[in-house]
Design an enzyme around this catalytic site. Structure first.
Site, PDB file in Angstrom:
ATOM      1  N   ASP A  59      -6.158   2.532  -3.240  1.00 42.44           N
ATOM      2  CA  ASP A  59      -7.388   2.557  -2.440  1.00 42.44           C
ATOM      3  C   ASP A  59      -7.530   3.822  -1.599  1.00 42.44           C
ATOM      4  OD1 ASP A  59      -5.359   1.800  -0.731  1.00 42.44           O
ATOM      5  OD2 ASP A  59      -6.347  -0.015   0.012  1.00 42.44           O
ATOM      6  N   ARG A  60      -6.448   4.589  -1.428  1.00 43.30           N
ATOM      7  CA  ARG A  60      -6.563   5.828  -0.653  1.00 43.30           C
ATOM      8  C   ARG A  60      -6.661   7.040  -1.566  1.00 43.30           C
ATOM      9  NH1 ARG A  60      -2.607   5.670   4.520  1.00 43.30           N
ATOM     10  NH2 ARG A  60      -3.006   3.512   5.105  1.00 43.30           N
TER      11      ARG A  60
ATOM     12  N   ASP B   4      -1.469   1.262  -3.894  1.00 43.41           N
ATOM     13  CA  ASP B   4      -2.392   0.292  -4.494  1.00 43.41           C
ATOM     14  C   ASP B   4      -3.732   0.890  -4.895  1.00 43.41           C
ATOM     15  OD1 ASP B   4      -2.956   0.627  -1.763  1.00 43.41           O
ATOM     16  OD2 ASP B   4      -3.902  -1.339  -1.613  1.00 43.41           O
TER      17      ASP B   4
ATOM     18  N   LYS C 240     -11.739   0.121   0.037  1.00 42.56           N
ATOM     19  CA  LYS C 240     -11.760   1.560  -0.157  1.00 42.56           C
ATOM     20  C   LYS C 240     -11.279   1.854  -1.571  1.00 42.56           C
ATOM     21  CE  LYS C 240      -7.469   2.322   2.493  1.00 42.56           C
ATOM     22  NZ  LYS C 240      -7.168   1.104   3.281  1.00 42.56           N
TER      23      LYS C 240
ATOM     24  N   ASP D  35      -2.684   6.316  -3.335  1.00 44.82           N
ATOM     25  CA  ASP D  35      -1.539   5.626  -2.745  1.00 44.82           C
ATOM     26  C   ASP D  35      -1.027   4.485  -3.623  1.00 44.82           C
ATOM     27  OD1 ASP D  35      -3.616   3.851  -2.344  1.00 44.82           O
ATOM     28  OD2 ASP D  35      -2.833   3.115  -0.437  1.00 44.82           O
TER      29      ASP D  35
ATOM     30  N   SER E 252       0.793  -1.230   0.000  1.00 44.48           N
ATOM     31  CA  SER E 252       0.000   0.000   0.000  1.00 44.48           C
ATOM     32  C   SER E 252       0.827   1.282   0.000  1.00 44.48           C
ATOM     33  CB  SER E 252      -0.962  -0.026   1.185  1.00 44.48           C
ATOM     34  OG  SER E 252      -1.898   0.984   1.053  1.00 44.48           O
ATOM     35  N   HIS E 253       0.733   2.077   1.062  1.00 45.30           N
ATOM     36  CA  HIS E 253       1.399   3.377   1.097  1.00 45.30           C
ATOM     37  C   HIS E 253       2.858   3.265   1.544  1.00 45.30           C
ATOM     38  CE1 HIS E 253      -0.077   2.346   5.001  1.00 45.30           C
ATOM     39  NE2 HIS E 253       0.771   3.180   5.553  1.00 45.30           N
TER      40      HIS E 253
HETATM   41  C1  VG1 Z   1      -3.386   1.995   8.285  1.00 47.05           C
HETATM   42  C2  VG1 Z   1      -4.543   2.946   8.469  1.00 47.05           C
HETATM   43  C3  VG1 Z   1      -5.861   2.207   8.356  1.00 47.05           C
HETATM   44  C4  VG1 Z   1      -5.917   1.458   7.015  1.00 47.05           C
HETATM   45  C5  VG1 Z   1      -4.701   0.573   6.872  1.00 47.05           C
HETATM   46  C6  VG1 Z   1      -4.642  -0.109   5.521  1.00 47.05           C
HETATM   47  O1  VG1 Z   1      -3.405   1.010   9.306  1.00 47.05           O
HETATM   48  O2  VG1 Z   1      -4.455   3.608   9.705  1.00 47.05           O
HETATM   49  O3  VG1 Z   1      -6.934   3.111   8.481  1.00 47.05           O
HETATM   50  O4  VG1 Z   1      -7.075   0.680   6.928  1.00 47.05           O
HETATM   51  O5  VG1 Z   1      -3.512   1.344   7.027  1.00 47.05           O
HETATM   52  O6  VG1 Z   1      -4.668   0.814   4.485  1.00 47.05           O
HETATM   53  P1  VG1 Z   1      -2.497   1.087  10.624  1.00 47.05           P
HETATM   54  O7  VG1 Z   1      -2.760  -0.187  11.350  1.00 47.05           O
HETATM   55  O8  VG1 Z   1      -1.093   1.280  10.187  1.00 47.05           O
HETATM   56  O9  VG1 Z   1      -2.975   2.293  11.375  1.00 47.05           O
HETATM   57  V1  VG1 Z   1      -3.702   0.587   3.130  1.00 47.05           V
HETATM   58  O10 VG1 Z   1      -4.158   1.760   1.988  1.00 47.05           O
HETATM   59  O11 VG1 Z   1      -2.200   0.718   3.828  1.00 47.05           O
HETATM   60  O12 VG1 Z   1      -4.042  -0.978   2.674  1.00 47.05           O
HETATM   61 CO    CO Z   2      -3.622   1.361   0.150  1.00 48.11          CO
END
Ligand code: VG1
Ligand code: CO
Length: 545
Positions: free
Chosen positions: A283-284, A281, A378, A279, A113-114
């Site tokens: 989804d953000r 992937d 998302k 981001d 992801s990010h």
């Molecule tokens: C983070 C975010 C959470 C989100 C998750 C996955 O998790 O706070 O809101 O659902 O990333 O998003 P954490 O446990 O680090 O707070 V993604 O776009 O990274 O799949």
């Molecule tokens: Co993501």
């Protein structure tokens, strides 16, 4: 075709976090590491045998190599049909859609992801179930337990599959189909939103946008949707080519990392009307107007208040949901609309049951996540299209829409402070200390604010009644201010403490304060309560969003 059974031994660290298993690339490159985890998935998701699997990733370093391995393992496990994005690319929302559209048994998404990518960066893998959403905790717990007893995995002895163009390959009993990653998803967006109305404004440059794909997965999607289908100008997308290391950047769409976009949007009148970034992937999303930032919690509230104006949501919303740390701006709207507002733990998997049971239509998270019942993830591009559609219907700027919303519902000042790279044991002790402290907080007055609720958040899923404990420390004050503490579940090094701060302000004369100044009381209370200085030697966060 020969199926090999390779002996292996367990890795102790294969417990998925908030969103799949995330580790350094170098960890995934350890012999048998990826294979063990994939075998653990196949051992639990037995429905994949004889059914369809969707497979793709965000294009980061190691993506195609992992895909070749997973293809061979899927063949060995008798998956009958595998759809893979060209060059191994598929955004997370696109995978969710493809699973649902094709009634696949599940999907494997390769992404962290990010998190940054490249040989020294992060890699990740997650499994989505037949509803298109992230597998539930029950499933990931079983995968983890299974991974601790792995002694072998099965893999077919076949050549690598050419991923660079659409085509089909029959390998034994498995049909491998390389598909265009974009068109099905783009068609879905066209079904939901009013493309004609948006095109009328974008094509003639009455409305200008700038979308920052951050050299991650959304480049090809944004190009097809915003430029080819909606006629946005050639310079409307920046960093559009997916790169294995995201161009050295951090594919996290916030004011700090989407620097180029922010610069363009803060140039005054000549800036585009709407700016957005996504981001790794896809989804953000982050949303900006001309010299104006809308925080993701407000985005969810504004979407909820206005959804009925868009043809795709004109029948109204069945309900809404937000994760615990997300500000309570949407709660105010739900109360006015007299619809249910659910508060869930962090992570999209908790929205799945609510969506499947049609209890909610929209949901969102403070971490730049928004989505609806169109899929079970998302969805960054969906959210940007929602805003674009809203602007064309309301004929107002992003800022005007947001300010009108605050005037009607009040403003929730909101910020997240991240303390990164903490030693894991220290972070656990800090949370333990807080857990003890909140038991005695109710009724106490801190910095002039009286505590009305303080607990360690537990969630009872209203659909399957499953219980999830220890999801974050929640302190609510009687003036509707709030602090939430939790540890991140997506990092790959040490621990990250997230402190979520919120203050409600009904008075429109006070809607123009600087956010950190508006939250000064809450910030001071949080630092004090968590004993940050004493425990970690810190009183300043590393990242403020
Ligand atoms: C983070 C975010 C959470 C989100 C998750 C996955 O998790 O706070 O809101 O659902 O990333 O998003 P954490 O446990 O680090 O707070 V993604 O776009 O990274 O799949
Ligand atoms: Co993501």
């Amino acid at each position: 075709m020969n199926i090999q059974k390779i002996s292996s031994t367990p890795f102790s660290d294969q417990k998925p976090g908030t969103s799949g298993l995330r580790k350094k690339v170098t960890v995934f490159q350890t012999a048998h590491y990826l294979e063990n985890f994939v075998q653990a998935i196949f051992n639990v998701a037995t429905e994949l045998k004889g059914n369809m699997l969707i497979l793709g990733g965000d294009g980061r370093y190691y993506n195609t190599s992992a895909i070749q391995t997973i293809l061979k393992m899927a063949v060995a496990h008798g998956v009958s049909h595998i759809k893979v994005g060209t060059n191994g690319l598929l955004s997370t929302p696109a995978v969710s859609h493809l699973i649902r559209k094709n009634s696949a048994a599940g999907g494997i998404i390769l992404t962290a992801s990010h998190n940054p990518g490249g040989p020294a960066g992060d890699f990740g893998i997650k499994f989505n179930s037949a509803n298109g959403g992230p597998a539930e905790t029950k499933f990931t717990d079983q995968v983890y337990t299974g991974s601790q007893h792995i002694n072998q995995y099965s893999i077919a002895e076949i050549d690598d599959v050419a991923l660079n163009e659409s085509g089909t390959f029959q390998v034994g009993d498995t049909l491998i189909e390389i598909i265009d990653p974009v068109c099905d998803y783009a068609d879905l967006m066209e079904e939901i939103f009013d493309f004609d109305k948006m095109k009328a404004l974008l094509d003639g440059a009455t409305l200008n946008i700038c979308f920052d794909a951050m050299h991650a997965i959304t480049g090809p999607y944004a190009t097809e949707i915003f430029q080819r289908r909606l006629g946005a100008s050639n310079d409307s997308i920046i960093n559009a080519t997916p790169l294995e290391d995201f161009g050295g950047g951090h594919p996290d769409p916030n004011l700090i990392y989407a620097k180029e976009l922010v610069e363009r949007l803060y140039r005054g009148e000549e800036s585009p009307d709407l700016g957005a970034a996504s981001d790794g992937d896809g989804d953000r999303y982050m949303l900006l107007g001309k010299s104006f930032f809308v925080n993701p919690s407000d985005c969810l509230a504004i979407m909820t208040a206005n959804a009925h104006l868009l043809s795709g949501y004109k029948q109204g919303l069945s309900g809404v949901a937000r994760s615990l740390p997300t500000s309570r701006a949407v709660d105010k709207v739900a109360a006015k609309l007299k619809i249910e507002c659910y508060e869930t733990p962090t992570g999209w998997k908790y929205f799945g049951n609510l969506l499947d049971d049609q209890r909610i239509t929209l949901c969102g998270e403070e971490s730049f996540g928004g989505g609806s019942d169109h899929i079970r993830e998302k969805d960054g591009i969906w959210a940007v299209l929602f805003w674009l559609n809203l602007i064309t219907v309301k004929q107002q700027s992003v800022e005007a829409i947001t300010r009108a919303h605050w005037a009607e519902f009040g403003r929730h000042y909101y910020s997240r402070h991240d303390y990164e790279g903490l030693e894991s044991g220290t972070a656990e002790q800090l949370m333990k200390g807080l857990r003890e402290r909140v038991k005695r907080l109710k009724g106490e007055t801190l910095n002039g604010h009286t505590v009305s609720v303080s607990d360690d958040f537990s969630y009872i899923d209203p659909v399957d009644h499953s219980v999830t404990n220890h999801q974050g420390i929640r302190i609510i004050f009687d003036d509707e201010s709030r602090i939430v503490f939790r540890l991140s579940g997506t990092g790959t090094e040490g621990a990250t403490l997230r402190v979520y701060l919120e203050r409600y302000e009904a008075n429109p004369d006070l809607h123009d304060l600087e956010t950190q100044a508006a939250l000064a009381d809450m910030i001071a209370i949080a630092v004090d309560l968590a004993e940050l200085k004493a425990r970690c030697g810190r009183d300043q966060p590393d990242i403020i969003t």
